[in-house]
Design a protein around this motif. Sequence first.
Motif, PDB file in Angstrom:
ATOM      1  N   ALA A  38       0.928  -1.313   0.185  1.00  0.00           N
ATOM      2  CA  ALA A  38       0.072  -0.039  -0.028  1.00  0.00           C
ATOM      3  C   ALA A  38       0.936   1.092  -0.014  1.00  0.00           C
ATOM      4  CB  ALA A  38      -0.980  -0.126   1.314  1.00  0.00           C
ATOM      5  N   LYS A  39       0.459   2.170  -0.539  1.00  0.00           N
ATOM      6  CA  LYS A  39       0.982   3.542  -0.748  1.00  0.00           C
ATOM      7  C   LYS A  39       0.493   4.452   0.232  1.00  0.00           C
ATOM      8  CE  LYS A  39       0.195   2.924  -5.104  1.00  0.00           C
ATOM      9  NZ  LYS A  39       0.140   1.586  -5.110  1.00  0.00           N
ATOM     10  N   LEU A  40       1.070   5.243   0.962  1.00  0.00           N
ATOM     11  CA  LEU A  40       0.450   6.287   1.786  1.00  0.00           C
ATOM     12  C   LEU A  40       1.371   7.698   1.753  1.00  0.00           C
ATOM     13  CD1 LEU A  40      -1.182   5.725   5.255  1.00  0.00           C
ATOM     14  CD2 LEU A  40       0.660   7.626   4.891  1.00  0.00           C
ATOM     15  N   ILE A  41       0.529   8.739   1.660  1.00  0.00           N
ATOM     16  CA  ILE A  41       1.245  10.014   1.714  1.00  0.00           C
ATOM     17  C   ILE A  41       0.556  10.664   2.991  1.00  0.00           C
ATOM     18  CG2 ILE A  41       1.150  12.408   0.987  1.00  0.00           C
ATOM     19  CD1 ILE A  41       1.381  11.135  -1.857  1.00  0.00           C
ATOM     20  N   TYR A  42       1.704  11.276   3.809  1.00  0.00           N
ATOM     21  CA  TYR A  42       1.312  12.178   5.022  1.00  0.00           C
ATOM     22  C   TYR A  42       1.739  13.585   4.659  1.00  0.00           C
ATOM     23  CZ  TYR A  42       1.374  14.200   9.743  1.00  0.00           C
ATOM     24  OH  TYR A  42       1.332  15.020  10.776  1.00  0.00           O
ATOM     25  N   LEU A  43       0.651  14.441   4.414  1.00  0.00           N
ATOM     26  CA  LEU A  43       1.011  15.918   4.453  1.00  0.00           C
ATOM     27  C   LEU A  43       0.797  16.463   5.825  1.00  0.00           C
ATOM     28  CD1 LEU A  43       1.700  18.278   2.603  1.00  0.00           C
ATOM     29  CD2 LEU A  43      -0.585  18.259   2.042  1.00  0.00           C
ATOM     30  N   ASP A  44       1.974  16.769   6.478  1.00  0.00           N
ATOM     31  CA  ASP A  44       1.930  17.375   7.836  1.00  0.00           C
ATOM     32  C   ASP A  44       1.973  19.063   7.624  1.00  0.00           C
ATOM     33  OD1 ASP A  44       2.443  17.810  10.375  1.00  0.00           O
ATOM     34  OD2 ASP A  44       4.521  17.590  10.449  1.00  0.00           O
ATOM     35  N   CYS A  45       0.791  19.426   7.754  1.00  0.00           N
ATOM     36  CA  CYS A  45       0.514  20.878   8.134  1.00  0.00           C
ATOM     37  C   CYS A  45      -0.082  21.148   9.246  1.00  0.00           C
ATOM     38  CB  CYS A  45      -0.364  21.540   6.809  1.00  0.00           C
ATOM     39  SG  CYS A  45       0.283  21.187   5.143  1.00  0.00           S
ATOM     40  N   ASP A  46       0.183  22.611   9.691  1.00  0.00           N
ATOM     41  CA  ASP A  46      -0.468  22.840  10.951  1.00  0.00           C
ATOM     42  C   ASP A  46      -1.998  23.168  10.802  1.00  0.00           C
ATOM     43  OD1 ASP A  46      -1.067  23.466  13.662  1.00  0.00           O
ATOM     44  OD2 ASP A  46      -0.164  25.550  13.488  1.00  0.00           O
ATOM     45  N   ASP A  47      -2.981  22.207  10.952  1.00  0.00           N
ATOM     46  CA  ASP A  47      -4.253  22.496  10.756  1.00  0.00           C
ATOM     47  C   ASP A  47      -4.787  21.211  11.656  1.00  0.00           C
ATOM     48  OD1 ASP A  47      -6.891  22.349   9.817  1.00  0.00           O
ATOM     49  OD2 ASP A  47      -6.282  22.576   7.839  1.00  0.00           O
ATOM     50  N   ASP A  48      -5.748  21.557  12.553  1.00  0.00           N
ATOM     51  CA  ASP A  48      -6.674  20.584  13.188  1.00  0.00           C
ATOM     52  C   ASP A  48      -7.689  19.802  12.441  1.00  0.00           C
ATOM     53  OD1 ASP A  48      -5.142  21.098  15.708  1.00  0.00           O
ATOM     54  OD2 ASP A  48      -6.458  22.935  16.008  1.00  0.00           O
ATOM     55  N   ASN A  49      -8.202  20.419  11.348  1.00  0.00           N
ATOM     56  CA  ASN A  49      -9.175  19.705  10.433  1.00  0.00           C
ATOM     57  C   ASN A  49      -8.289  18.482   9.879  1.00  0.00           C
ATOM     58  OD1 ASN A  49     -11.626  19.013   9.525  1.00  0.00           O
ATOM     59  ND2 ASN A  49     -11.604  20.924   8.215  1.00  0.00           N
ATOM     60  N   LYS A  50      -8.350  17.443  10.535  1.00  0.00           N
ATOM     61  CA  LYS A  50      -7.427  16.385  10.202  1.00  0.00           C
ATOM     62  C   LYS A  50      -8.178  15.757   8.748  1.00  0.00           C
ATOM     63  CE  LYS A  50      -7.652  15.364  14.470  1.00  0.00           C
ATOM     64  NZ  LYS A  50      -7.309  16.555  15.287  1.00  0.00           N
ATOM     65  N   VAL A  51      -7.501  15.206   7.696  1.00  0.00           N
ATOM     66  CA  VAL A  51      -8.023  14.400   6.664  1.00  0.00           C
ATOM     67  C   VAL A  51      -7.535  12.984   6.723  1.00  0.00           C
ATOM     68  CG1 VAL A  51      -8.579  14.249   4.188  1.00  0.00           C
ATOM     69  CG2 VAL A  51      -8.668  16.485   5.570  1.00  0.00           C
ATOM     70  N   PHE A  52      -8.371  11.925   6.455  1.00  0.00           N
ATOM     71  CA  PHE A  52      -7.926  10.653   6.034  1.00  0.00           C
ATOM     72  C   PHE A  52      -8.657  10.236   4.743  1.00  0.00           C
ATOM     73  CE2 PHE A  52      -8.698   6.093   5.839  1.00  0.00           C
ATOM     74  CZ  PHE A  52      -7.555   5.748   5.455  1.00  0.00           C
ATOM     75  N   SER A  53      -8.218   9.618   3.796  1.00  0.00           N
ATOM     76  CA  SER A  53      -8.729   9.045   2.636  1.00  0.00           C
ATOM     77  C   SER A  53      -8.059   7.783   2.151  1.00  0.00           C
ATOM     78  CB  SER A  53      -8.903   9.941   1.428  1.00  0.00           C
ATOM     79  OG  SER A  53      -7.758  10.083   0.871  1.00  0.00           O
ATOM     80  N   VAL A  54      -8.672   6.821   1.817  1.00  0.00           N
ATOM     81  CA  VAL A  54      -8.181   5.693   0.935  1.00  0.00           C
ATOM     82  C   VAL A  54      -8.743   5.577  -0.407  1.00  0.00           C
ATOM     83  CG1 VAL A  54      -9.937   4.108   1.902  1.00  0.00           C
ATOM     84  CG2 VAL A  54      -7.873   3.246   0.812  1.00  0.00           C
ATOM     85  N   MET A  55      -8.039   5.751  -1.616  1.00  0.00           N
ATOM     86  CA  MET A  55      -8.217   5.915  -2.894  1.00  0.00           C
ATOM     87  C   MET A  55      -8.044   4.507  -3.421  1.00  0.00           C
ATOM     88  SD  MET A  55      -8.855   9.574  -3.927  1.00  0.00           S
ATOM     89  CE  MET A  55      -9.142  10.987  -2.828  1.00  0.00           C
ATOM     90  N   PHE A  56      -8.812   4.012  -4.532  1.00  0.00           N
ATOM     91  CA  PHE A  56      -8.301   2.918  -5.330  1.00  0.00           C
ATOM     92  C   PHE A  56      -8.210   3.421  -6.812  1.00  0.00           C
ATOM     93  CE2 PHE A  56     -10.114   1.281  -1.393  1.00  0.00           C
ATOM     94  CZ  PHE A  56      -9.390   0.256  -1.026  1.00  0.00           C
ATOM     95  N   LYS A  57      -7.404   2.912  -7.514  1.00  0.00           N
ATOM     96  CA  LYS A  57      -7.346   2.838  -8.911  1.00  0.00           C
ATOM     97  C   LYS A  57      -8.484   2.199  -9.395  1.00  0.00           C
ATOM     98  CE  LYS A  57      -3.098   3.591 -11.241  1.00  0.00           C
ATOM     99  NZ  LYS A  57      -1.842   3.069 -11.849  1.00  0.00           N
TER     100      LYS A  57
END
Length: 967
Positions: A38-57
């Motif tokens: 599995a591939k994963l990207i973490y974008l670390d920004c100072d934001d409390d509105n956290k996001v998670f997603s899983v996408m499939f091709k």
Amino acid sequence: MTKLTLDNVYGGFKVTKSSHIDEVCGELYELEHLKSGAKLIYLDCDDDNKVFSVMFKTLPENSTGVFHIIEHSVLCGSKKYPVKEPFVDLLKGSMATFLNALTFSDKTGYPVASCNDKDFANLMEVYLDAVFEPNCLTREEIFMQEGWHYEIEDKNGPMTYRGVVFNEMKGAYSSPDRLIIEEVGSALFPDTLYGYSSGGDPAHIPDLTYEQFKAAHKKYYHPENSYMFLYGNLDIKERLEFIDREYLSKYTRTGLHFDIPMQKPVINMDVTAEYPITESDTEEKNSYIAFSAVVADFSEREKILAFDILISALTSTNESPLKKAVLASGIGSDLSAFIYDGVAQPYVFFELRNTEPDKKEDFLNLLTNELKKLVKNGIDKKILNAEINQAEFHLREGKQGRTPVGLLYNFDIMSAWLYGGDPVMYLEYEQAIANIRKGAEGRYFEDLIEKFILDNEHKAVVVMTPSRTIAAKQAQAEADRIEAYRKTLSDAELEALVEKNRRLVAYQQSENTPEEIATLPKLEISDVGDDITEMPCEVKEYNGRTLLYTNAFTKKIAYINYYFDLSALKPEYLPYASLYATLLGEISTAKHSAADLDAEIKTNLGSFETSVKTFTKSDNIDSVTPVFCVRSSIIESNLDDALTLVGEVIDESRLEKNEIAKFIPQIKNDLQTSIIWSGDSYASLRVASYCSVEGAYQERMEGISYYFFIKELCDRFDKDFDEVKTALEAVAEQLTFDNLTIGITGEQSALDKFEKAAPLFRQGVSGEHYTIAPEYHGNEAFIIPSAVNFVAKGFNLIKDGFEYDESLNVLRNILSLDWLWNEVRVRGGAYGTGFSASRTGDACFTSYRDPGVKTTAETYDKTVGYLKDFAVKTPDIEKYIISTVSSYKRPICPRDLGFAAQTNWFEGRNDDMRRAGKRRVMSTTAQDIEKLSALVKKLTEKNLCAVVGNKEKIDEAGDLFTIKVSI
Ligand SMILES: [Zn+2]
């Protein structure tokens, strides 16, 4: 601070790359799960509105909409959460700031967002379980409900297709705008997945079998084909360990990989298609012609941005060079254009509207000749620079609006990542903008036109003509197909089908056991703070006028709103105020031609928008103020010049017949599209206009009455221009300094600068104030060329002696997510439904893309029965309270914060009242909800209905509607 170290492994994920991205003020980490791939990207920004997603091709091989149906179905229960609809259960009890699932042409995404850590963890877990271990693989009923099935209650009775996605797509396929995009896709990409409808063509959805559905899930929903994303202030190591422990560690990579093939150029594809119109609609000048050309591949970020800028320069206003030439030729009333990106091979799209099919050659020749002229003579540098400024402003301003910022970054990332490109490509823009700006000094844009449009071989033309019979033909074909199938069935097989339907109904009517419900993670009231999003609004004075100031960090951008009171405008001129709002900023002034004005605005302002709006006092709902809003965003350092320009637009706009004439058919077209797309808003506004002053105002300025006003104006404009001009002048006369309230959002320095600025514009005191009354002449049906309906039923609770109570918001969630969801959506097959009650007392039931009319109205009436003994049946309403209160504390961008604070001031509300509202919601009991049934009873007894929908369905509703009109 770096949270993760390159090459280290966290929870089975190895960090393969990390980079700092100035444009988003954050670190981007690329990770790979070693065992599962599995591939994963973490974008670390100072934001409390956290996001998670899983996408499939997900790569369609036909137009059955299989991935769209999977998207719906996986959210109907999973291994750990065997409830029927965890998605809805989450909606009921979560503080999510985003919770949805999306099917794109080449991927399917499951994103969630929340500011609350516990909530965020819950949402992630339910979504991961849903995609990897869904119950729909073993329960065919889920596929039948969400996808399609034969609806048959009795072996001798009627047999039809039904299903949520099936109806959703029928609604989508009623819109010519949607259809033409589908046709362009098939024409440009005949050999690749982009040639298919990923949402599903209603004519092909019933081709899909349950076996194929399961096989598609098995093939594509593997971690190795997934793209996960995490964003914001969160404990990344803990989150990675969680994903590994609970899901990914169970999977092993197999070398699974899907390529997205590139389409070889197709030369001059030429397609003709039809779209449905109603009996009374005209065929004349009602065709569309689209020219499109593949101009880039995903890796050419700069070129795609440049095309965006170029198309805006050529077509964004009636005076832009290409659009102007097209309109002057008289072959059509509007030219819309954009670049379709976020796919492997982005393409440009130019669409001529309100034309005749035999104008195809004229249009293509005109397009070619005008583009050649621009290449030869060069595009006006002033226009190009204005467009570049505007693009740069928006990039620097950052993402605005209600969608979580992290999710918008997620989409940017996918634009490259899905195709094997560098994920940071679309987050960065500094270099691209600098190159484009430099290029504009030379022949950069002219070369783009020449190479990628004029000399391009990969292009297609689609002509779309109106048809009064196509809807009936499609309905007949559908009925024939069902009948033919029916004839192949033996008696026993028919019985079996009826039995299958019974099992579906039984499944739908079955209740989850308390044990099943208890599997779902949930929040407690104690997890919810009692704070609200504060909306500060300092009331100040500017040369005798009220100035409302909201202090916010805006990166030196000032958001300046002007509100002009229209109370003294004669009521018959209200629709003209709406029309004037469309014209202002687009028509010439005493100092500038319309084209120059557009360039000035784009050079000096980030945005300039005009609209009409109403403010209703919260303590007196009959006190409604219609206002004309002028909203702008301006770089602080440029405030003086920008304000002068805004003043010029307000004071010195000229009413030229030939300029205004171009807008009328364009507005008509846009409204028509909007009514077919958002019929529920129009139907509910119509009902509001039956009983409230606010509804009556809004209906005249933005509702179906406004549409009819514009439609009629199309025919009489030429002969009645003097009258039109007089009315528009009457509106313009109200835009004076004496009618003004100012709203400013920004840093203190913006306020200081504004206060020193020159007087804004002319004085002028208006006359007596008018008011208008609600009007009701009978229930109304508005017929559209569509197979689906939008049914509204409502009243004004305050007018009927009830008091507005904040606990109505809890009732809204209960009815929308439980009662109506089950009856109108799950049972009835509608794509959407809901109940709402505004602070001004307008309460309304609505449905969206609904196959029913009469049955839906009857379901609304049965709500009282649902609420009977509610407190005994549903003593615990905590989850509904949690999802309700989350709206009192939500992330909001500065632009919207200031606007909301100003609206509160106009309506006589403040933060203390909002705090009290939140407390009221938190103290709502099941008994309170049960008591509200008196209000619902009154609503249903009043029987005020309006529908936008299909003629046959409306006729079947008998005397429910006494007035029937075609749109
Ligand atoms: Zn859908």
